[in-house]
Design a protein around this motif. Structure first.
Motif, PDB file in Angstrom:
ATOM      1  N   GLU A 117       0.826  -1.206   0.000  1.00 48.21           N
ATOM      2  CA  GLU A 117       0.000   0.000   0.000  1.00 48.21           C
ATOM      3  C   GLU A 117       0.863   1.260   0.000  1.00 48.21           C
ATOM      4  O   GLU A 117       0.548   2.237  -0.678  1.00 48.21           O
ATOM      5  CB  GLU A 117      -0.949   0.008   1.197  1.00 48.21           C
ATOM      6  N   LEU A 118       1.951   1.238   0.750  1.00 46.69           N
ATOM      7  CA  LEU A 118       2.847   2.392   0.771  1.00 46.69           C
ATOM      8  C   LEU A 118       3.568   2.557  -0.569  1.00 46.69           C
ATOM      9  O   LEU A 118       3.769   3.684  -1.033  1.00 46.69           O
ATOM     10  CB  LEU A 118       3.857   2.274   1.905  1.00 46.69           C
ATOM     11  N   LEU A 119       3.922   1.453  -1.196  1.00 50.80           N
ATOM     12  CA  LEU A 119       4.550   1.533  -2.511  1.00 50.80           C
ATOM     13  C   LEU A 119       3.567   2.122  -3.524  1.00 50.80           C
ATOM     14  O   LEU A 119       3.926   2.984  -4.330  1.00 50.80           O
ATOM     15  CB  LEU A 119       5.030   0.150  -2.960  1.00 50.80           C
ATOM     16  N   LYS A 120       2.321   1.671  -3.477  1.00 53.62           N
ATOM     17  CA  LYS A 120       1.306   2.234  -4.375  1.00 53.62           C
ATOM     18  C   LYS A 120       1.086   3.714  -4.094  1.00 53.62           C
ATOM     19  O   LYS A 120       0.903   4.505  -5.017  1.00 53.62           O
ATOM     20  CB  LYS A 120      -0.015   1.466  -4.250  1.00 53.62           C
ATOM     21  N   ALA A 121       1.123   4.101  -2.822  1.00 50.76           N
ATOM     22  CA  ALA A 121       0.956   5.511  -2.476  1.00 50.76           C
ATOM     23  C   ALA A 121       2.115   6.340  -3.028  1.00 50.76           C
ATOM     24  O   ALA A 121       1.898   7.445  -3.541  1.00 50.76           O
ATOM     25  CB  ALA A 121       0.845   5.682  -0.965  1.00 50.76           C
ATOM     26  N   ARG A 122       3.336   5.836  -2.938  1.00 51.78           N
ATOM     27  CA  ARG A 122       4.489   6.569  -3.487  1.00 51.78           C
ATOM     28  C   ARG A 122       4.389   6.703  -4.992  1.00 51.78           C
ATOM     29  O   ARG A 122       4.647   7.771  -5.564  1.00 51.78           O
ATOM     30  CB  ARG A 122       5.796   5.840  -3.137  1.00 51.78           C
ATOM     31  N   ILE A 123       3.995   5.634  -5.663  1.00 49.05           N
ATOM     32  CA  ILE A 123       3.857   5.680  -7.123  1.00 49.05           C
ATOM     33  C   ILE A 123       2.757   6.663  -7.514  1.00 49.05           C
ATOM     34  O   ILE A 123       2.939   7.495  -8.399  1.00 49.05           O
ATOM     35  CB  ILE A 123       3.578   4.270  -7.680  1.00 49.05           C
ATOM     36  N   ASN A 124       1.610   6.565  -6.859  1.00 45.90           N
ATOM     37  CA  ASN A 124       0.504   7.463  -7.186  1.00 45.90           C
ATOM     38  C   ASN A 124       0.832   8.911  -6.848  1.00 45.90           C
ATOM     39  O   ASN A 124       0.404   9.822  -7.561  1.00 45.90           O
ATOM     40  CB  ASN A 124      -0.776   7.023  -6.472  1.00 45.90           C
ATOM     41  N   PHE A 125       1.582   9.146  -5.777  1.00 47.48           N
ATOM     42  CA  PHE A 125       1.991  10.509  -5.450  1.00 47.48           C
ATOM     43  C   PHE A 125       2.827  11.082  -6.583  1.00 47.48           C
ATOM     44  O   PHE A 125       2.648  12.230  -6.982  1.00 47.48           O
ATOM     45  CB  PHE A 125       2.772  10.541  -4.135  1.00 47.48           C
ATOM     46  N   ASP A 126       3.750  10.282  -7.094  1.00 48.20           N
ATOM     47  CA  ASP A 126       4.582  10.748  -8.204  1.00 48.20           C
ATOM     48  C   ASP A 126       3.754  10.997  -9.460  1.00 48.20           C
ATOM     49  O   ASP A 126       3.994  11.947 -10.200  1.00 48.20           O
ATOM     50  CB  ASP A 126       5.695   9.752  -8.506  1.00 48.20           C
ATOM     51  N   LEU A 127       2.769  10.141  -9.707  1.00 48.27           N
ATOM     52  CA  LEU A 127       1.955  10.286 -10.919  1.00 48.27           C
ATOM     53  C   LEU A 127       0.971  11.442 -10.829  1.00 48.27           C
ATOM     54  O   LEU A 127       0.618  12.036 -11.846  1.00 48.27           O
ATOM     55  CB  LEU A 127       1.183   8.992 -11.200  1.00 48.27           C
ATOM     56  N   THR A 128       0.495  11.761  -9.629  1.00 46.17           N
ATOM     57  CA  THR A 128      -0.514  12.810  -9.493  1.00 46.17           C
ATOM     58  C   THR A 128       0.084  14.101  -8.958  1.00 46.17           C
ATOM     59  O   THR A 128      -0.637  14.980  -8.527  1.00 46.17           O
ATOM     60  CB  THR A 128      -1.657  12.364  -8.560  1.00 46.17           C
ATOM     61  N   GLY A 129       1.374  14.226  -9.025  1.00 45.52           N
ATOM     62  CA  GLY A 129       2.040  15.413  -8.496  1.00 45.52           C
ATOM     63  C   GLY A 129       2.112  16.534  -9.513  1.00 45.52           C
ATOM     64  O   GLY A 129       1.252  16.711 -10.366  1.00 45.52           O
ATOM     65  N   LYS A 130       3.158  17.302  -9.420  1.00 46.94           N
ATOM     66  CA  LYS A 130       3.341  18.481 -10.271  1.00 46.94           C
ATOM     67  C   LYS A 130       3.395  18.116 -11.748  1.00 46.94           C
ATOM     68  O   LYS A 130       2.970  18.879 -12.606  1.00 46.94           O
ATOM     69  CB  LYS A 130       4.620  19.225  -9.880  1.00 46.94           C
ATOM     70  N   ASN A 131       3.911  16.948 -12.054  1.00 56.66           N
ATOM     71  CA  ASN A 131       4.005  16.539 -13.449  1.00 56.66           C
ATOM     72  C   ASN A 131       2.622  16.428 -14.079  1.00 56.66           C
ATOM     73  O   ASN A 131       2.400  16.875 -15.204  1.00 56.66           O
ATOM     74  CB  ASN A 131       4.765  15.213 -13.553  1.00 56.66           C
ATOM     75  N   ALA A 132       1.675  15.844 -13.375  1.00 59.35           N
ATOM     76  CA  ALA A 132       0.311  15.713 -13.889  1.00 59.35           C
ATOM     77  C   ALA A 132      -0.339  17.079 -14.036  1.00 59.35           C
ATOM     78  O   ALA A 132      -1.047  17.338 -15.012  1.00 59.35           O
ATOM     79  CB  ALA A 132      -0.518  14.828 -12.967  1.00 59.35           C
ATOM     80  N   GLN A 133      -0.084  17.973 -13.100  1.00 57.70           N
ATOM     81  CA  GLN A 133      -0.647  19.316 -13.195  1.00 57.70           C
ATOM     82  C   GLN A 133      -0.035  20.071 -14.371  1.00 57.70           C
ATOM     83  O   GLN A 133      -0.722  20.831 -15.058  1.00 57.70           O
ATOM     84  CB  GLN A 133      -0.426  20.064 -11.888  1.00 57.70           C
ATOM     85  N   GLN A 134       1.231  19.865 -14.616  1.00 60.75           N
ATOM     86  CA  GLN A 134       1.885  20.517 -15.747  1.00 60.75           C
ATOM     87  C   GLN A 134       1.314  20.002 -17.066  1.00 60.75           C
ATOM     88  O   GLN A 134       1.083  20.780 -17.992  1.00 60.75           O
ATOM     89  CB  GLN A 134       3.387  20.275 -15.685  1.00 60.75           C
ATOM     90  N   ARG A 135       1.033  18.702 -17.151  1.00 58.79           N
ATOM     91  CA  ARG A 135       0.426  18.146 -18.361  1.00 58.79           C
ATOM     92  C   ARG A 135      -0.965  18.719 -18.576  1.00 58.79           C
ATOM     93  O   ARG A 135      -1.356  19.004 -19.714  1.00 58.79           O
ATOM     94  CB  ARG A 135       0.373  16.623 -18.276  1.00 58.79           C
ATOM     95  N   MET A 136      -1.723  18.916 -17.485  1.00 58.48           N
ATOM     96  CA  MET A 136      -3.044  19.525 -17.618  1.00 58.48           C
ATOM     97  C   MET A 136      -2.925  20.969 -18.105  1.00 58.48           C
ATOM     98  O   MET A 136      -3.739  21.426 -18.910  1.00 58.48           O
ATOM     99  CB  MET A 136      -3.809  19.457 -16.304  1.00 58.48           C
ATOM    100  N   LEU A 137      -1.923  21.686 -17.637  1.00 63.94           N
ATOM    101  CA  LEU A 137      -1.717  23.060 -18.091  1.00 63.94           C
ATOM    102  C   LEU A 137      -1.415  23.091 -19.591  1.00 63.94           C
ATOM    103  O   LEU A 137      -1.948  23.931 -20.318  1.00 63.94           O
ATOM    104  CB  LEU A 137      -0.582  23.716 -17.310  1.00 63.94           C
ATOM    105  N   TYR A 138      -0.590  22.177 -20.061  1.00 66.53           N
ATOM    106  CA  TYR A 138      -0.337  22.086 -21.497  1.00 66.53           C
ATOM    107  C   TYR A 138      -1.621  21.772 -22.254  1.00 66.53           C
ATOM    108  O   TYR A 138      -1.847  22.279 -23.351  1.00 66.53           O
ATOM    109  CB  TYR A 138       0.722  21.026 -21.805  1.00 66.53           C
ATOM    110  N   GLY A 139      -2.461  20.932 -21.679  1.00 64.13           N
ATOM    111  CA  GLY A 139      -3.747  20.637 -22.297  1.00 64.13           C
ATOM    112  C   GLY A 139      -4.635  21.866 -22.382  1.00 64.13           C
ATOM    113  O   GLY A 139      -5.304  22.102 -23.393  1.00 64.13           O
TER     114      GLY A 139
END
Length: 123
Positions: free
Chosen positions: A22-44
């Motif tokens: 569960e902690l590994l999934k939380a770390r992965i999801n944190f990385d996926l839903t972090g600033k990078n995802a917000q930056q991709r939405m801004l480009y969109g």
């Protein structure tokens, strides 16, 4: 492989700690839903804005075309807004789960935040 040489048979697997997964999934999801995802939405958002202007100009450039493009733009911006809010809430939930487990937030040179396991120092 030395500890579990028969792991390939599907029976002799190492024991799995449910909290660790569960902690590994939380770390992965944190990385996926972090600033990078917000930056991709801004480009969109930027891409949709340009596309709506081009659409309005290409379909006649009159008031009706610009009104239709503006309506489409507002609809897509609402979807992006909802996505942004959902992403922020998910990210906050994963960050809280990691902090509760003793992970420490570390900000990298580029501004990205990541969480290190307990006892591990940034390198």
């Amino acid at each position: 492989m030395a500890q579990f040489p028969q792991a390939g048979d599907g029976q002799s697997l190492p024991p799995v700690v449910p909290d660790a997964l569960e902690l590994l999934k939380a770390r992965i999801n944190f990385d996926l839903t972090g600033k990078n995802a917000q930056q991709r939405m801004l480009y969109g958002v930027l891409g949709v804005t340009v596309a709506c202007v081009v659409l309005a100009v290409r379909t006649g450039g009159d008031a009706v075309a610009f009104s239709a493009a503006a309506a489409l733009w507002v609809l897509v911006m609402a979807v992006f807004g909802i996505g942004f809010v959902v992403t922020r809430k998910r990210n906050a939930r994963f960050a809280a789960r990691l902090r509760a487990a003793g992970f420490t937030p570390v900000t990298e040179e580029g501004g990205r935040v990541r969480y290190l396991p307990p006892g591990r120092t940034p390198s």
